[in-house]
Scaffold this motif. Structure first.
Motif, PDB file in Angstrom:
ATOM      1  N   THR A  55      -3.346  -4.746  10.525  1.00 14.46           N
ATOM      2  CA  THR A  55      -2.499  -3.516  10.742  1.00 14.46           C
ATOM      3  C   THR A  55      -1.534  -3.453  10.169  1.00 14.46           C
ATOM      4  O   THR A  55      -0.782  -4.541   9.669  1.00 14.46           O
ATOM      5  N   TRP A  56      -0.967  -2.315   9.623  1.00 12.06           N
ATOM      6  CA  TRP A  56       0.277  -2.287   9.110  1.00 12.06           C
ATOM      7  C   TRP A  56       1.102  -1.029   9.685  1.00 12.06           C
ATOM      8  O   TRP A  56       0.749  -0.186  10.549  1.00 12.06           O
ATOM      9  N   ASP A  57       2.477  -1.418   9.865  1.00 15.55           N
ATOM     10  CA  ASP A  57       3.387  -0.437  10.407  1.00 15.55           C
ATOM     11  C   ASP A  57       4.755  -0.223   9.522  1.00 15.55           C
ATOM     12  O   ASP A  57       5.018  -1.390   8.866  1.00 15.55           O
ATOM     13  N   PHE A  58       5.019   0.771   9.754  1.00 20.28           N
ATOM     14  CA  PHE A  58       6.374   1.290   8.974  1.00 20.28           C
ATOM     15  C   PHE A  58       7.571   1.851   9.889  1.00 20.28           C
ATOM     16  O   PHE A  58       7.554   2.693  10.433  1.00 20.28           O
ATOM     17  N   ASP A  59       8.781   1.183   9.544  1.00 25.91           N
ATOM     18  CA  ASP A  59       9.619   1.516  10.380  1.00 25.91           C
ATOM     19  C   ASP A  59      10.066   3.119  10.263  1.00 25.91           C
ATOM     20  O   ASP A  59      10.335   3.670  11.030  1.00 25.91           O
ATOM     21  N   ASP A  60       9.958   3.496   9.026  1.00 27.75           N
ATOM     22  CA  ASP A  60      10.156   5.086   8.523  1.00 27.75           C
ATOM     23  C   ASP A  60       8.882   5.935   8.999  1.00 27.75           C
ATOM     24  O   ASP A  60       9.154   7.227   9.111  1.00 27.75           O
ATOM     25  N   PHE A  61       7.767   5.415   9.507  1.00 23.03           N
ATOM     26  CA  PHE A  61       6.813   6.157   9.956  1.00 23.03           C
ATOM     27  C   PHE A  61       5.863   5.410  11.092  1.00 23.03           C
ATOM     28  O   PHE A  61       4.821   4.777  11.039  1.00 23.03           O
ATOM     29  N   PRO A  62       6.641   5.285  12.310  1.00 20.89           N
ATOM     30  CA  PRO A  62       6.191   4.564  13.259  1.00 20.89           C
ATOM     31  C   PRO A  62       4.618   4.522  13.854  1.00 20.89           C
ATOM     32  O   PRO A  62       4.566   5.831  13.701  1.00 20.89           O
ATOM     33  N   GLY A  63       4.193   3.323  14.168  1.00 28.45           N
ATOM     34  CA  GLY A  63       2.888   3.488  14.507  1.00 28.45           C
ATOM     35  C   GLY A  63       2.018   2.604  13.788  1.00 28.45           C
ATOM     36  O   GLY A  63       2.250   2.541  12.611  1.00 28.45           O
ATOM     37  N   ARG A  64       1.351   1.682  14.388  1.00 26.74           N
ATOM     38  CA  ARG A  64       0.468   0.740  13.743  1.00 26.74           C
ATOM     39  C   ARG A  64      -0.816   1.476  13.231  1.00 26.74           C
ATOM     40  O   ARG A  64      -1.352   2.108  14.010  1.00 26.74           O
ATOM     41  N   PHE A  65      -0.944   1.195  11.762  1.00 24.74           N
ATOM     42  CA  PHE A  65      -2.166   1.638  11.185  1.00 24.74           C
ATOM     43  C   PHE A  65      -3.042   0.695  10.699  1.00 24.74           C
ATOM     44  O   PHE A  65      -2.982  -0.330  10.394  1.00 24.74           O
ATOM     45  N   PRO A  66      -4.404   0.851  11.402  1.00 29.81           N
ATOM     46  CA  PRO A  66      -5.513  -0.286  11.247  1.00 29.81           C
ATOM     47  C   PRO A  66      -5.980  -0.117   9.940  1.00 29.81           C
ATOM     48  O   PRO A  66      -5.996   0.989   9.262  1.00 29.81           O
ATOM     49  N   VAL A  67      -6.273  -1.244   9.522  1.00 27.88           N
ATOM     50  CA  VAL A  67      -6.769  -1.318   7.943  1.00 27.88           C
ATOM     51  C   VAL A  67      -7.884  -2.133   7.826  1.00 27.88           C
ATOM     52  O   VAL A  67      -7.991  -3.306   8.553  1.00 27.88           O
ATOM     53  N   THR A  68      -9.184  -1.601   7.474  1.00 29.87           N
ATOM     54  CA  THR A  68     -10.136  -2.387   7.237  1.00 29.87           C
ATOM     55  C   THR A  68     -10.434  -3.088   5.738  1.00 29.87           C
ATOM     56  O   THR A  68     -10.194  -2.124   4.864  1.00 29.87           O
ATOM     57  N   VAL A  69     -10.693  -4.134   5.688  1.00 31.97           N
ATOM     58  CA  VAL A  69     -10.847  -4.852   4.262  1.00 31.97           C
ATOM     59  C   VAL A  69     -12.180  -4.630   3.988  1.00 31.97           C
ATOM     60  O   VAL A  69     -13.153  -5.319   4.569  1.00 31.97           O
ATOM     61  N   VAL A  70     -12.515  -4.037   2.866  1.00 35.03           N
ATOM     62  CA  VAL A  70     -13.913  -3.972   2.474  1.00 35.03           C
ATOM     63  C   VAL A  70     -14.360  -4.963   1.544  1.00 35.03           C
ATOM     64  O   VAL A  70     -15.330  -5.290   1.569  1.00 35.03           O
ATOM     65  N   GLU A  71     -13.390  -5.316   0.732  1.00 35.85           N
ATOM     66  CA  GLU A  71     -13.506  -6.194  -0.492  1.00 35.85           C
ATOM     67  C   GLU A  71     -12.247  -7.090  -0.802  1.00 35.85           C
ATOM     68  O   GLU A  71     -11.323  -6.296  -0.963  1.00 35.85           O
ATOM     69  N   ALA A  72     -12.483  -8.258  -0.949  1.00 29.25           N
ATOM     70  CA  ALA A  72     -11.135  -8.952  -1.551  1.00 29.25           C
ATOM     71  C   ALA A  72     -11.759 -10.004  -2.601  1.00 29.25           C
ATOM     72  O   ALA A  72     -12.631 -10.954  -2.135  1.00 29.25           O
ATOM     73  N   THR A  73     -11.329  -9.795  -3.741  1.00 30.30           N
ATOM     74  CA  THR A  73     -11.850 -10.773  -4.969  1.00 30.30           C
ATOM     75  C   THR A  73     -10.630 -11.207  -5.628  1.00 30.30           C
ATOM     76  O   THR A  73     -10.119 -10.553  -6.547  1.00 30.30           O
ATOM     77  N   PRO A  74      -9.904 -12.185  -5.257  1.00 28.62           N
ATOM     78  CA  PRO A  74      -8.764 -12.735  -5.817  1.00 28.62           C
ATOM     79  C   PRO A  74      -9.103 -13.287  -7.477  1.00 28.62           C
ATOM     80  O   PRO A  74     -10.039 -13.955  -7.325  1.00 28.62           O
ATOM     81  N   PRO A  75      -8.462 -12.982  -8.307  1.00 24.17           N
ATOM     82  CA  PRO A  75      -6.984 -12.246  -8.076  1.00 24.17           C
ATOM     83  C   PRO A  75      -7.299 -10.632  -8.775  1.00 24.17           C
ATOM     84  O   PRO A  75      -6.314 -10.176  -9.243  1.00 24.17           O
ATOM     85  N   ASP A  76      -8.349 -10.261  -8.481  1.00 25.41           N
ATOM     86  CA  ASP A  76      -8.854  -9.116  -9.324  1.00 25.41           C
ATOM     87  C   ASP A  76      -8.885  -7.794  -8.529  1.00 25.41           C
ATOM     88  O   ASP A  76      -8.651  -6.911  -9.356  1.00 25.41           O
ATOM     89  N   ARG A  77      -9.175  -7.870  -7.317  1.00 28.32           N
ATOM     90  CA  ARG A  77      -9.635  -6.647  -6.700  1.00 28.32           C
ATOM     91  C   ARG A  77      -9.309  -6.675  -5.422  1.00 28.32           C
ATOM     92  O   ARG A  77     -10.034  -7.757  -4.639  1.00 28.32           O
ATOM     93  N   LEU A  78      -8.926  -5.549  -4.586  1.00 28.19           N
ATOM     94  CA  LEU A  78      -8.945  -5.364  -2.982  1.00 28.19           C
ATOM     95  C   LEU A  78      -9.278  -4.000  -2.942  1.00 28.19           C
ATOM     96  O   LEU A  78      -8.765  -3.382  -3.640  1.00 28.19           O
ATOM     97  N   VAL A  79     -10.239  -3.878  -1.845  1.00 24.23           N
ATOM     98  CA  VAL A  79     -10.829  -2.461  -1.337  1.00 24.23           C
ATOM     99  C   VAL A  79     -10.359  -2.453   0.255  1.00 24.23           C
ATOM    100  O   VAL A  79     -10.953  -3.251   0.968  1.00 24.23           O
ATOM    101  N   ILE A  80      -9.802  -1.309   0.716  1.00 30.83           N
ATOM    102  CA  ILE A  80      -9.425  -1.225   2.272  1.00 30.83           C
ATOM    103  C   ILE A  80      -9.969   0.025   2.245  1.00 30.83           C
ATOM    104  O   ILE A  80      -9.865   1.130   1.548  1.00 30.83           O
ATOM    105  N   GLU A  81     -10.105   0.443   3.644  1.00 37.96           N
ATOM    106  CA  GLU A  81     -10.295   1.722   4.144  1.00 37.96           C
ATOM    107  C   GLU A  81      -9.194   1.992   5.423  1.00 37.96           C
ATOM    108  O   GLU A  81      -8.976   0.988   6.102  1.00 37.96           O
TER     109      GLU A  81
END
Length: 158
Positions: A55-81
């Motif tokens: 989850t990501w939270d921003f002080d300036d835009f309160p509320g936790r945002f759920p993040v789904t990781v679709v792909e993680a290929t270090p150190p080349d690529r990250l894909v989230i939804e």
């Protein structure tokens, strides 16, 4: 006779260079502790890797945002939804792709951030443009943090 091209969804791409190696730049995005220092000002929870509870939270835009990781290929690529209010037909999320390409024998990194799946409408356009601004800000904050130790988001939005 003119040819008609139907636009199925809206997308955008922002890119630029960071004067750090790809592995270091990738870690600054994937690691919640680092991400919290320059982008997710309310805190990031969970490493960007498939199966993680993120989850990501921003002080300036309160509320936790759920993040789904679709792909993680270090150190080349990250894909989230993540959820989208104006996603393209049949979708409830947008897809954000981070790509980290070595430049100058790996001394620098070309970072490319793309987001897709916004509906072709006034709401979809507004949300796509807002997120384009957000990812551009994230990229600038990432660069300032890694190259100079400066948090650009502090006090920026309020």
């Amino acid at each position: 006779m003119s040819e008609q091209n139907d636009l199925a969804e809206l997308s955008f791409t922002v890119s630029g260079h960071v004067s750090r190696p790809p592995a270091e730049v990738y870690e600054a995005v994937a690691d919640p502790d680092q991400l919290s220092k320059y982008f997710t000002t309310g805190g990031a929870r969970g490493r960007l890797e498939p199966g993680a509870d993120v989850t990501w939270d921003f002080d300036d835009f309160p509320g936790r945002f759920p993040v789904t990781v679709v792909e993680a290929t270090p150190p080349d690529r990250l894909v989230i939804e993540w959820d989208a209010k104006a996603a393209a037909a049949g979708r409830s999320v947008t897809t954000t792709t981070f790509e980290f390409a070595p430049v100058d024998d790996g001394a620098r990194t070309l970072v490319t951030i793309s987001e897709a799946a916004w509906e072709v409408s006034a709401d979809g356009s507004r949300n796509a443009f807002d997120n384009c601004m957000g990812w551009t800000g994230m990229f600038a904050a990432l660069k300032a943090w890694l190259e100079h130790g400066i948090n650009l988001r502090e006090g920026f939005y309020r």
